[in-house]
Design a protein around this motif. Sequence first.
Motif, PDB file in Angstrom:
ATOM      1  N   ALA A  19      36.301   2.742  -5.066  1.00 27.25           N
ATOM      2  CA  ALA A  19      35.035   3.154  -4.451  1.00 27.25           C
ATOM      3  C   ALA A  19      35.282   4.207  -3.374  1.00 27.25           C
ATOM      4  O   ALA A  19      34.502   5.153  -3.236  1.00 27.25           O
ATOM      5  CB  ALA A  19      34.305   1.956  -3.856  1.00 27.25           C
ATOM      6  N   LEU A  20      36.380   4.066  -2.630  1.00 27.53           N
ATOM      7  CA  LEU A  20      36.710   5.070  -1.615  1.00 27.53           C
ATOM      8  C   LEU A  20      36.951   6.428  -2.268  1.00 27.53           C
ATOM      9  O   LEU A  20      36.483   7.460  -1.765  1.00 27.53           O
ATOM     10  CB  LEU A  20      37.937   4.629  -0.812  1.00 27.53           C
ATOM     11  CG  LEU A  20      37.752   3.376   0.044  1.00 27.53           C
ATOM     12  CD1 LEU A  20      39.080   2.923   0.619  1.00 27.53           C
ATOM     13  CD2 LEU A  20      36.725   3.622   1.136  1.00 27.53           C
ATOM     14  N   ARG A  21      37.658   6.437  -3.380  1.00 25.13           N
ATOM     15  CA  ARG A  21      37.894   7.707  -4.090  1.00 25.13           C
ATOM     16  C   ARG A  21      36.569   8.281  -4.594  1.00 25.13           C
ATOM     17  O   ARG A  21      36.332   9.491  -4.513  1.00 25.13           O
ATOM     18  CB  ARG A  21      38.884   7.492  -5.232  1.00 25.13           C
ATOM     19  CG  ARG A  21      40.322   7.257  -4.755  1.00 25.13           C
ATOM     20  CD  ARG A  21      41.325   7.245  -5.897  1.00 25.13           C
ATOM     21  NE  ARG A  21      41.179   6.071  -6.748  1.00 25.13           N
ATOM     22  CZ  ARG A  21      41.759   4.897  -6.536  1.00 25.13           C
ATOM     23  NH1 ARG A  21      42.538   4.729  -5.493  1.00 25.13           N
ATOM     24  NH2 ARG A  21      41.579   3.898  -7.363  1.00 25.13           N
ATOM     25  N   PHE A  22      35.690   7.411  -5.100  1.00 34.66           N
ATOM     26  CA  PHE A  22      34.382   7.858  -5.578  1.00 34.66           C
ATOM     27  C   PHE A  22      33.555   8.413  -4.418  1.00 34.66           C
ATOM     28  O   PHE A  22      32.920   9.460  -4.542  1.00 34.66           O
ATOM     29  CB  PHE A  22      33.653   6.694  -6.262  1.00 34.66           C
ATOM     30  CG  PHE A  22      32.288   7.055  -6.775  1.00 34.66           C
ATOM     31  CD1 PHE A  22      32.136   7.890  -7.864  1.00 34.66           C
ATOM     32  CD2 PHE A  22      31.151   6.564  -6.144  1.00 34.66           C
ATOM     33  CE1 PHE A  22      30.872   8.226  -8.338  1.00 34.66           C
ATOM     34  CE2 PHE A  22      29.890   6.894  -6.609  1.00 34.66           C
ATOM     35  CZ  PHE A  22      29.750   7.730  -7.706  1.00 34.66           C
ATOM     36  N   TYR A  23      33.537   7.714  -3.284  1.00 32.96           N
ATOM     37  CA  TYR A  23      32.802   8.196  -2.113  1.00 32.96           C
ATOM     38  C   TYR A  23      33.330   9.558  -1.657  1.00 32.96           C
ATOM     39  O   TYR A  23      32.562  10.417  -1.253  1.00 32.96           O
ATOM     40  CB  TYR A  23      32.905   7.202  -0.960  1.00 32.96           C
ATOM     41  CG  TYR A  23      32.090   5.941  -1.114  1.00 32.96           C
ATOM     42  CD1 TYR A  23      31.196   5.756  -2.174  1.00 32.96           C
ATOM     43  CD2 TYR A  23      32.200   4.907  -0.198  1.00 32.96           C
ATOM     44  CE1 TYR A  23      30.442   4.600  -2.298  1.00 32.96           C
ATOM     45  CE2 TYR A  23      31.452   3.745  -0.311  1.00 32.96           C
ATOM     46  CZ  TYR A  23      30.577   3.599  -1.367  1.00 32.96           C
ATOM     47  OH  TYR A  23      29.834   2.450  -1.475  1.00 32.96           O
ATOM     48  N   GLU A  24      34.643   9.723  -1.742  1.00 30.48           N
ATOM     49  CA  GLU A  24      35.221  11.028  -1.363  1.00 30.48           C
ATOM     50  C   GLU A  24      34.768  12.104  -2.344  1.00 30.48           C
ATOM     51  O   GLU A  24      34.404  13.215  -1.947  1.00 30.48           O
ATOM     52  CB  GLU A  24      36.746  10.948  -1.310  1.00 30.48           C
ATOM     53  CG  GLU A  24      37.372  12.236  -0.812  1.00 30.48           C
ATOM     54  CD  GLU A  24      38.877  12.173  -0.664  1.00 30.48           C
ATOM     55  OE1 GLU A  24      39.406  13.029   0.065  1.00 30.48           O
ATOM     56  OE2 GLU A  24      39.515  11.296  -1.280  1.00 30.48           O
ATOM     57  N   GLU A  25      34.761  11.769  -3.611  1.00 30.57           N
ATOM     58  CA  GLU A  25      34.310  12.703  -4.653  1.00 30.57           C
ATOM     59  C   GLU A  25      32.847  13.108  -4.423  1.00 30.57           C
ATOM     60  O   GLU A  25      32.474  14.261  -4.632  1.00 30.57           O
ATOM     61  CB  GLU A  25      34.457  12.015  -6.011  1.00 30.57           C
ATOM     62  CG  GLU A  25      34.297  12.899  -7.210  1.00 30.57           C
ATOM     63  CD  GLU A  25      34.514  12.091  -8.491  1.00 30.57           C
ATOM     64  OE1 GLU A  25      33.554  11.983  -9.271  1.00 30.57           O
ATOM     65  OE2 GLU A  25      35.628  11.566  -8.679  1.00 30.57           O
ATOM     66  N   LYS A  26      32.016  12.152  -3.965  1.00 33.96           N
ATOM     67  CA  LYS A  26      30.595  12.403  -3.699  1.00 33.96           C
ATOM     68  C   LYS A  26      30.374  13.106  -2.352  1.00 33.96           C
ATOM     69  O   LYS A  26      29.255  13.473  -2.028  1.00 33.96           O
ATOM     70  CB  LYS A  26      29.801  11.098  -3.694  1.00 33.96           C
ATOM     71  CG  LYS A  26      29.747  10.353  -4.997  1.00 33.96           C
ATOM     72  CD  LYS A  26      28.710  10.831  -5.948  1.00 33.96           C
ATOM     73  CE  LYS A  26      27.308  10.531  -5.510  1.00 33.96           C
ATOM     74  NZ  LYS A  26      26.309  11.092  -6.416  1.00 33.96           N
TER      75      LYS A  26
END
Length: 145
Positions: A19-26
């Motif tokens: 989720a942290l990687r996804f949040y960074e991507e967003k």
Amino acid sequence: MKALDIAEVAAQTGVPASALRFYEEKGLIASIGRRGLKRLFTPDVVQRLSLIALGRLAGFSLDEIAGMFATDGRLRIKREQLAAKADDLDRRIHRMAAMRDGLRHAAKCSAPSHLECPTFRRLVNAAGQLNRKTAGKSKALRKKR
């Protein structure tokens, strides 16, 4: 300022690394570099993740939450947006309370069948109407795309 690696952030916040990687991507959070293969974050990412969690609990989308942060990372929440979400939550709470009360009644109702219970039938009809409204909105959104 001690940088936190992604595993430390995940452990402190309960937010999975994926989720942290996804949040960074967003664009919701930003890493400051890497230590080996692990992303590094400033300690203030913990508070930012708490703000994101609050927004999600309130029902904001990730895109809406992203719009609440200025490009410099500062919080810029429009008060009108908060008031509108609070109004939406009031409507949801009212619907959910009515649903709860109807289900409790149906659980105790002496009617031979749930469909013979007028309260339960009202719940069924209300759910059908809400479903039709939601389906109509979904169709309109698909047509706009």
